[in-house]
Structure formats: structure tokens, C-alpha cells
Design an enzyme around this catalytic site. Structure first.
Site, PDB file in Angstrom:
ATOM      1  N   ASN A 205      -0.303   4.512  -0.271  1.00  0.00           N
ATOM      2  CA  ASN A 205      -0.915   5.780   0.169  1.00  0.00           C
ATOM      3  C   ASN A 205      -1.587   5.709   1.546  1.00  0.00           C
ATOM      4  OD1 ASN A 205      -3.117   4.254  -0.418  1.00  0.00           O
ATOM      5  ND2 ASN A 205      -4.000   5.627  -1.963  1.00  0.00           N
TER       6      ASN A 205
ATOM      7  N   ASP B 164     -10.541 -16.340 -15.787  1.00  0.00           N
ATOM      8  CA  ASP B 164     -11.337 -16.760 -14.643  1.00  0.00           C
ATOM      9  C   ASP B 164     -12.459 -17.714 -15.067  1.00  0.00           C
ATOM     10  OD1 ASP B 164     -11.855 -16.187 -11.761  1.00  0.00           O
ATOM     11  OD2 ASP B 164     -13.781 -15.518 -12.528  1.00  0.00           O
TER      12      ASP B 164
ATOM     13  N   ASP C  96      -6.089 -10.467 -15.298  1.00  0.00           N
ATOM     14  CA  ASP C  96      -7.166 -11.426 -15.059  1.00  0.00           C
ATOM     15  C   ASP C  96      -8.326 -11.066 -15.988  1.00  0.00           C
ATOM     16  OD1 ASP C  96      -8.690 -13.415 -13.465  1.00  0.00           O
ATOM     17  OD2 ASP C  96      -7.187 -12.953 -11.938  1.00  0.00           O
TER      18      ASP C  96
ATOM     19  N   GLU D 188      -8.612 -20.959 -16.083  1.00  0.00           N
ATOM     20  CA  GLU D 188      -8.975 -21.549 -14.789  1.00  0.00           C
ATOM     21  C   GLU D 188     -10.135 -22.481 -15.082  1.00  0.00           C
ATOM     22  OE1 GLU D 188     -10.400 -20.498 -10.275  1.00  0.00           O
ATOM     23  OE2 GLU D 188     -11.322 -19.531 -11.977  1.00  0.00           O
TER      24      GLU D 188
ATOM     25  N   ASP E  83       0.850  -1.195   0.000  1.00  0.00           N
ATOM     26  CA  ASP E  83       0.000   0.000   0.000  1.00  0.00           C
ATOM     27  C   ASP E  83       0.886   1.245   0.000  1.00  0.00           C
ATOM     28  OD1 ASP E  83      -1.846   1.979   0.469  1.00  0.00           O
ATOM     29  OD2 ASP E  83      -2.073   1.507   2.602  1.00  0.00           O
TER      30      ASP E  83
ATOM     31  N   HIS F 167      -4.693 -17.225  -4.916  1.00  0.00           N
ATOM     32  CA  HIS F 167      -5.513 -16.419  -3.993  1.00  0.00           C
ATOM     33  C   HIS F 167      -6.753 -17.172  -3.511  1.00  0.00           C
ATOM     34  CE1 HIS F 167      -7.305 -16.194  -7.874  1.00  0.00           C
ATOM     35  NE2 HIS F 167      -8.398 -15.694  -7.357  1.00  0.00           N
ATOM     36  N   ASP F 168      -7.000 -18.372  -4.039  1.00  0.00           N
ATOM     37  CA  ASP F 168      -8.169 -19.160  -3.613  1.00  0.00           C
ATOM     38  C   ASP F 168      -7.783 -20.320  -2.702  1.00  0.00           C
ATOM     39  OD1 ASP F 168      -9.953 -17.636  -5.126  1.00  0.00           O
ATOM     40  OD2 ASP F 168      -9.651 -18.868  -6.919  1.00  0.00           O
TER      41      ASP F 168
HETATM   42  C1  GLC Z   1     -12.412 -17.752  -9.605  1.00  0.00           C
HETATM   43  C2  GLC Z   1     -11.491 -16.833  -8.852  1.00  0.00           C
HETATM   44  C3  GLC Z   1     -12.099 -16.556  -7.513  1.00  0.00           C
HETATM   45  C4  GLC Z   1     -13.411 -15.865  -7.732  1.00  0.00           C
HETATM   46  C5  GLC Z   1     -14.326 -16.693  -8.646  1.00  0.00           C
HETATM   47  C6  GLC Z   1     -15.477 -15.872  -9.148  1.00  0.00           C
HETATM   48  O1  GLC Z   1     -12.510 -18.994  -9.028  1.00  0.00           O
HETATM   49  O2  GLC Z   1     -10.213 -17.370  -8.780  1.00  0.00           O
HETATM   50  O3  GLC Z   1     -11.262 -15.818  -6.687  1.00  0.00           O
HETATM   51  O4  GLC Z   1     -14.043 -15.653  -6.506  1.00  0.00           O
HETATM   52  O5  GLC Z   1     -13.653 -17.147  -9.778  1.00  0.00           O
HETATM   53  O6  GLC Z   1     -15.067 -14.935 -10.085  1.00  0.00           O
END
Ligand code: GLC
Length: 559
Positions: free
Chosen positions: A28, A204, A103, A260, A26, A334-335
Site C-alpha cells: 500500500n 521467542d 512467533d 529460541e 509493501d 532477523h537477529d
Molecule cells: C528474540 C528475538 C529478537 C527480539 C528479542 C526480544 O531474541 O529474536 O528479535 O528483539 O527476542 O523479544
């Protein structure tokens, strides 16, 4: 005899570093990471030896699903900065010889996207057919589908009394890809970013964009909702849509694309990302993440993973894709929770460090492109959550609410949260011993792991034996070795319950990778053949002694 190596490509030789902008740095003081913050840390990222940065969504968004609910695909969310900041970041990434991947979230938009606002107005709205609207059935939702974040996958809209589909949160209505105007709009938008100079997209939930139909799904655990996946994952037109995307956009740029893909299998991966498929460059698989409880099961039970399952999953993917498609390798994103807490050992500092290095060695020297999630290169660990109030993530909260409503005791719910919740990955990066790890001068949007005073980037940069410096050596070794980049994989010692060993071979050259996944010494007869030769990389000084691997010991031998 297998064909020699597959055609070389930069995206095969690259290593990708995933940045979750909200939690990276971060600049700011508002407690939320931002683009200027990333800019200030590019030296750190470059030093690691990665080639590509993947940014989680930074587009304008109400932030219900932390940016996966986009209300304007062509602007930067003010919490992260401005378009000028983005352009500067992109230029700086390129100046350092790295690339930037964004993304692409196009299975759904935010309910605040102007397309949806227009769509919901009336049944005759010109944008009605941009989303998936249906009449209710027997006074309720059109079918029994449950949403990925808990509750029904349908929400009734007051304006018309019809229901719209959302496979995720109600604020994430699914786009209707059957409508060519939707595809035009998506492809135009992708082109907009490519013309700015980006180098690709992580797509995604891209395997969900074509729906086969809207019949009830098989009941999910708990019996309240049905599973939409049989009709939504890998639907009848998904390959046609992706080939159209390739023809109209992707094929015009030298880019990295990674899907994904929920419900992925090696066969499907070859269809989506076969070397001649004309769709994507590679896809993520989730079999590895499912070894301790499937995605759909993960809120119900987490069983202890077995090394045999990890071996069989990875060996299947390594051998079935060889020569046909390219793997995307990850332990974390991140999941997911932190891999060293899940697959390694955090019972002591020594074990954390050894097992973090071992995990990286085992996976990232397989055939495929490594994806490293911010902080993984430090061996960051899970946090402990005492109650659901400490959880920000809507997936965790939604699924826990469903389980509590079914009478599952809070204690069991929290045990699963502490094991598997994606909230673990979202704690801010610890940069130094400074307050809040130097992540922010303000109040972080979610707390840091309290251990940041010891476990942080600054300490690890200084320490030659740190996980960070081991990752550097590992990535450099991989990059400099054709056999590690392109060699064929073969599992060794298949019966061992402690050791994951495999070879990579190419044009008569062999590499051996041995990894002890256990906290006990393990016999490794393979080492006899390499006696007297020092390993190219090891996580104990000097490498293995005799034919034995110490707890979490790993080593790489190169001919
Ligand atoms: C994918 C992303 C996840 C998100 C989901 C809905 O699985 O990696 O973080 O919540 O899609 O977009």
C-alpha cells in the site's frame, strides 16, 4: 550400529522460510511491508520449495522492538493489515500445501499491553503479580543485571516507586510465569491462534521464562552491569511450564514448535525437545552464531571464525542429538547479519554466488530442519553503515551507546556494527530493478541495499545459475532423499582447514557432502572413491575435477 531412521514427521522433512513482514513486500505504499504484500509473493515462496512459512510478529504493537513488544496478542497490527487479511493469507498458504508458523513472544509484553497498564497502577492491582516488581536496593535497581538492549534490566516506575524487570527494552516488561493466571492467559491465547488454523509457533526467548532468583550476576564486559543469564536461562521451572503448555495446548494440535533457547547445549536440547520430552519439537542453538564472538561478547570483539570451530560445533550437535532430538539449522535470521558476508566471500560477484551456494549445501544437508531467512536464497549481502544515525535497531543502538559511554572509539564501534548488527538482515527485499527494488512505491522504512538493481529476485528467477535456483535444487534433492533427511552424520577430513566434508548414512546408503570454505583450491582425497560418478548437485558445472575443490566449490554425491 545405530538404530535405523527416527520416526518420520512432516516437520522433520519440511524446510522453513522466515518472513520478516516489515521488510518483505509493501502493498500500500506506506513503506512498511504488509500481509497483502506477502500474499502477492506466495508464488515466489512456494516455487523455492519450502513447506512452512514462519512470520515474525504481526500482532498489535507500539513497534519499539519491531513487534517483539506486543500490546494485543489477539489482533493484527494495522501496519500489516487486518484479521481478514491474515485469514486470507493463512487460507492461501494452506491452499498451496504449505503451513504457517507464528512467533510467540511471551517472556514479555509491551508496556502498553493492558495487563501491564493495570499492573503498574498500584501495589494492590489485581494484575500486580503478572509482572516482576521489586523494591530498589541502596537507592538503585534491585540488582546489577544489564538488559539485552543496553542499560539496566530494571526500570523504576513513578506510580509506586518499585522497579520492574525487563530483560530487553524498558518497553518490554517480563511476565511473571510463576503466576498461574499468566500461564492461563498465554495458553488461551495460543489456543485462539491454533483454532484459527495456524500450524505452530516459533517461541521467542522461551528458555528465559523461569527465573531462579534475583541475586547479582557476574559482571559483563565493560564491568558496568551483571549478566542475568545464569539466573534467567533454563530456570528451575521452565520444563514444568513447557510440559504444562504441551498438555494444555500443543499436544492437541499437529504442530511445529521451535524454541529460541538462549544458552542452549545438546544436553538441554534433548531435555527441551527430546523425542519423548513432551515439550517442543526442536530448539535453535547459538553455538554456530558464537564462533566469531559470543552473543554477550559480540559488541566487544568479533574474532575471525575458524572452520575448525564450525566443524566442532556442528559435529557436536549432529552427533549428540542423533536419535534423541531434532536439529533446527540456520545461518541467518532477523537477529543476524547476512551469512555470505560473514561466512562466505563477497569480494567478487562470482565468489558471492559460489560461496552462498556452498554455505547452503553445507548446513542444510545436515540432519535437521533448515530455516531460510528471506533474501538468504538470493545470497543477499550486508549493507555498509557510515554512522549510527543510519541504524534503526534498538539492540544495536543500545549496545553501541554503552560502549561509547565506556570510551570505545567510534571507529571500533562502527566496525562491529558493520560486521554483526542485525540491521543488515532488516533491509527490505529487493524484488526487481524498479525504484526501491519494487519493495514499495513509497519511502521504505529503512533503505534497501543500494545493490538492488543487480541483485534482486526477478534477475535470479530468470538465471538458471542463480543462488535462488540452486536453493530450489538443493531443497528438492533433500526432500526426495531419505538418507539426506534422516541419515546419520559423520565428519570426514576433520583436520582440513579448508574443506568441510561429511557423510550421511542410512540403511546401507551413503551421501557425501564436500564444501571448500576457502578462496584457494583444496585437496579432497575423498573424491577418489566417487571418481566417474556425477554429483547429484554441485556449484561448478559438472562438479569437481580430479581430487581438487576449486574456491568455494561444493558437491553432493549420492549412492
Ligand atoms: C528474540 C528475538 C529478537 C527480539 C528479542 C526480544 O531474541 O529474536 O528479535 O528483539 O527476542 O523479544
Amino acid at each position: 550400529m545405530k538404530a535405523e531412521q527416527p520416526a518420520r514427521a512432516w516437520w522433520k522433512e519440511a524446510a522453513v522460510y522466515q518472513i520478516y513482514p516489515r521488510s518483505f513486500c509493501d502493498s500500500n505504499g506506506d513503506g512498511v511491508g504488509d500481509l497483502q504484500g506477502i500474499l502477492g509473493k506466495l508464488d515466489y515462496v512456494q516455487r523455492l520449495g519450502v513447506d512452512v512459512i514462519w512470520l515474525n510478529p504481526i500482532y498489535r504493537s507500539p513497534g519499539v522492538d519491531n513487534g517483539y513488544d506486543i500490546s494485543d496478542y489477539r489482533s493484527i497490527d494495522p501496519r500489516f493489515g487486518t484479521m481478514a487479511d491474515f485469514e486470507r493469507l493463512l487460507a492461501e498458504v494452506h491452499r498451496r500445501g504449505m503451513r504457517l508458523v507464528m512467533d510467540l513472544v511471551v517472556n514479555h509484553t509491551s508496556d502498553e499491553h493492558p495487563w501491564f497498564i493495570e499492573s503498574r497502577q498500584s501495589k494492590t492491582s489485581p494484575k500486580r503479580d503478572w509482572y516482576i516488581w521489586q523494591d530498589g536496593a541502596q537507592g538503585g535497581a534491585p540488582n546489577n543485571w544489564g538488559a539485552n538492549f543496553g542499560g539496566s534490566a530494571w526500570t523504576r516506575d513513578e506510580a509506586t516507586g518499585q522497579y520492574y524487570l525487563h530483560l530487553f527494552a524498558p518497553q518490554q516488561p517480563d511476565l511473571n510465569w510463576e503466576n498461574p493466571a499468566v500461564r492461563d492467559a498465554v495458553f488461551d491465547m495460543m489456543d485462539f491462534w491454533f483454532r484459527k488454523g495456524i500450524d505452530g509457533f516459533r517461541m521467542d526467548v522461551i528458555s528465559l521464562i523461569s527465573k531462579a532468583g534475583y541475586a547479582d550476576g557476574p559482571l559483563l564486559p565493560g564491568g558496568q552491569y551483571g549478566d542475568p543469564m545464569p539466573q534467567c536461562a533454563n530456570g528451575p521451572r521452565v520444563h514444568e511450564f513447557l510440559r504444562e503448555m504441551d498438555r494444555r495446548v500443543l499436544s492437541r494440535y499437529d504442530c511445529l514448535t521451535v524454541g529460541e533457547n538462549a544458552g542452549n547445549t545438546p544436553e538441554l536440547a534433548c531435555r527441551y525437545a527430546g523425542f519423548d520430552a513432551g515439550e517442543l519439537k526442536m530448539t535453535f542453538q547459538f553455538d554456530l552464531m558464537d564462533v566469531d564472538g559470543g552473543e554477550r561478547d559480540k559488541w566487544n570483539a568479533c574474532r575471525r571464525w575458524k572452520l575448525a570451530d564450525i566443524k566442532s560445533v556442528m559435529t557436536r550437535w549432529q552427533t549428540q542429538l542423533d536419535g534423541k532430538a531434532w536439529n533446527a539449522l540456520f545461518w541467518e535470521n532477523h537477529d543476524q547479519p547476512r551469512s555470505v558476508s560473514r561466512f562466505g566471500d563477497t569480494s567478487s560477484e562470482e565468489r558471492r554466488v559460489r560461496s552462498a551456494k556452498m554455505l547452503a549445501t553445507c548446513l542444510f544437508l545436515m540432519q535437521g530442519t533448515p530455516y531460510i531467512f528471506q533474501g538468504e536464497e538470493l545470497g543477499l549481502v550486508n549493507r555498509h553503515f557510515a554512522s549510527l544515525e543510519e541504524i534503526d535497531d534498538l539492540q544495536t543502538r543500545g549496545n553501541c551507546a554503552d560502549r561509547l559511554a565506556r570510551g570505545v572509539p567510534m571507529e571500533n564501534v562502527m566496525a562491529v556494527v558493520n560486521y554483526i548488527s542485525r540491521e543488515h538482515a532488516r533491509a527490505p527485499m529487493p524484488w526487481s530493478d524498479a525504484p526501491n527494488g519494487g519493495f514499495t512505491t513509497g519511502v521504505p522504512w529503512v533503505p534497501l541495499h543500494p545493490g538492488y538493481t543487480g541483485l534482486n529476485a526477478e534477475n535470479q528467477l530468470r538465471d538458471p545459475d542463480s543462488v535462488y535456483n540452486y536453493y530450489r535444487a538443493l531443497l528438492a534433492l533433500r526432500k526426495g532423499s531419505m538418507v539426506l533427511l534422516y541419515g546419520h552424520y559423520a565428519l570426514q577430513m576433520p583436520e582440513s582447514e579448508q574443506v568441510y566434508a561429511y557423510t550421511r548414512t542410512l540403511n546401507g546408503q551413503t551421501a557425501l557432502i564436500v564444501c571448500n570454505f576457502s578462496g584457494q583450491a583444496a585437496d579432497c582425497p575423498l573424491l577418489s572413491a566417487w571418481a566417474g560418478r556425477p554429483p547429484a548437485l554441485a556449484n561448478y558445472a559438472g562438479g569437481p575435477e580430479n581430487r581438487t575443490l576449486r574456491p568455494y566449490e561444493c558437491a553432493v554425491y549420492l549412492e
